[in-house]
Write an enzyme that holds these catalytic residues in place. Sequence first.
Site: not given
Length: 402
Positions: A297, A374
Site C-alpha cells: 500500500y 461500542e
Amino acid sequence: MSVRDDARELQGELVTLRRSLHLEPELGLTLPLTQEKVLNAIDGLGLEISLGSSLSSVTAVLRGARPGPSVLLRGDMDALPVAERSGLDFAAHGERMHACGHDMHTSMLAGAARLLSAHRDRLAGDVVFMFQPGEEGYDGARRMIGEGVLDAAGDRVIAAYALHVMSMAPTGLFSTRRGPCLAASDNVRVTVRGAGGHGSMPHLAKDPIPAACEMVIALQTLVTRGFDIHDPVVITVGSIHGGTTHNVIPDEVHFEATVRSYSPVAHARIKDGIVRMVRGLAEAHGLTADVDYEELYPVTVNDAREAEFAAATVAELHGEERYAWAPNPVAGSEDFSRVLDEVPGVMLMLGAAPAGSEPERAPANHSPLAVFDESVLADGAALYAELAIRRLADEGHRSDAA
C-alpha cells in the site's frame, strides 16, 4: 431532529449489527455472510446497490434531493486470522477475529446510510457508500476502484472520507492530520542460497545462516545511517527460517520483513537499498540471494483542505474537545490510500478504548485481546453523515462564489 440526535436513536441497532458481524468474522475478499448482513442493514433505504464481481463488496448510491456532485464514505469489512481472547459474550470462535474494528466501521457506515436516507432533503448531490472487503493485505480498495466505485454515482466523487477506530486512544476522541497520515507498506522476502554440509566442517560448505544474520543487522544500519530521521523508515524482520537440526548446515535460509515509509523519495530509496545490500552481502560470502520486494500500500495522504474541513465538522458536531490534531503519522498502512491517490479526502481516527481502561495500556488493534468501546458507534455514524451533507453543501457554495 438533528443528524446527531437521530444517530443516538440508532445506537441500539448499530450495537446489534456490530455484534452480529463480530460473532461471524470473515477474511479476505470473499465475505458472503458479511455482505448479506450489510444488504439487510441498508434494505429499504432506496439506495442504488451494486455488488462486486471479484470480491464481496457492496456499493450503494443515495441520490440527494437536489442535483450536485457526489462524495464517498468508506467502511472496511474484513477480519484478521487471529484467535480471539477478548472474553466478550459475543466473541468469535476459531481462528478469525475482528481485531482491528472493521465490524465497527461497517456498522457506522450502515448507520450513516440510514441517517442520510432520512435527511435526503439536505443533500445537494449524491453519496456513495463503499463497503469494502480485503483491507487486511488483499488490496480490496484497488479492486473496488477498478470496478468503478469512484464513479458509481455517474461522475467521479469530489471527496472521500473514512473512519478508523483505535483501541489505544481515548474513547470518543477524533483525530487526523494534514498530509501523510499512515505509512506505505511493503513486504520483502529473501532467500539466501548456499551449500549445506556437516556442522563440524563449515569450511566444506557455504553457510547461509551467518550471512542471513548479517543481513538482518545490516538492514537496521541501512535505516539509521541512510535516512533522515524527519522522514523515517522502519524495517522489521518478522520471520526467519533455516536448517533442521543443530549439526547440519542448511542449503538455504529464508527471512521476511515489513518496510514502512512516509514519502515517495524514502520509499524508492529503501527499496533500492535493501536489494543492493542483501545481494552485496550474499556475494561477499560467496553465496547468492533472491530478493522478492512486494509493494503493498502507498502512503495514505490526507488533503490539507479536507483535513481542515473534517476537523471543523467534528468540532461543530461533537464539540471542540472531541478533536485533536495528530502530531505524527501512524506507522500502520491502509488501502484507503488508493482512494486518496485518486481524489481528495481524509482518514480520521476515532478513539474507542474499552470502558474503564487506561488507553495507553489497552490491548492494541490486531491483538487477540483487543476490545472496542461500542459507545462511539452513533457518533461515528453521525460524523460520516455530516461530512457528506456539509461537503456537498460546501461545494455548492464554492460553485456559487465562482
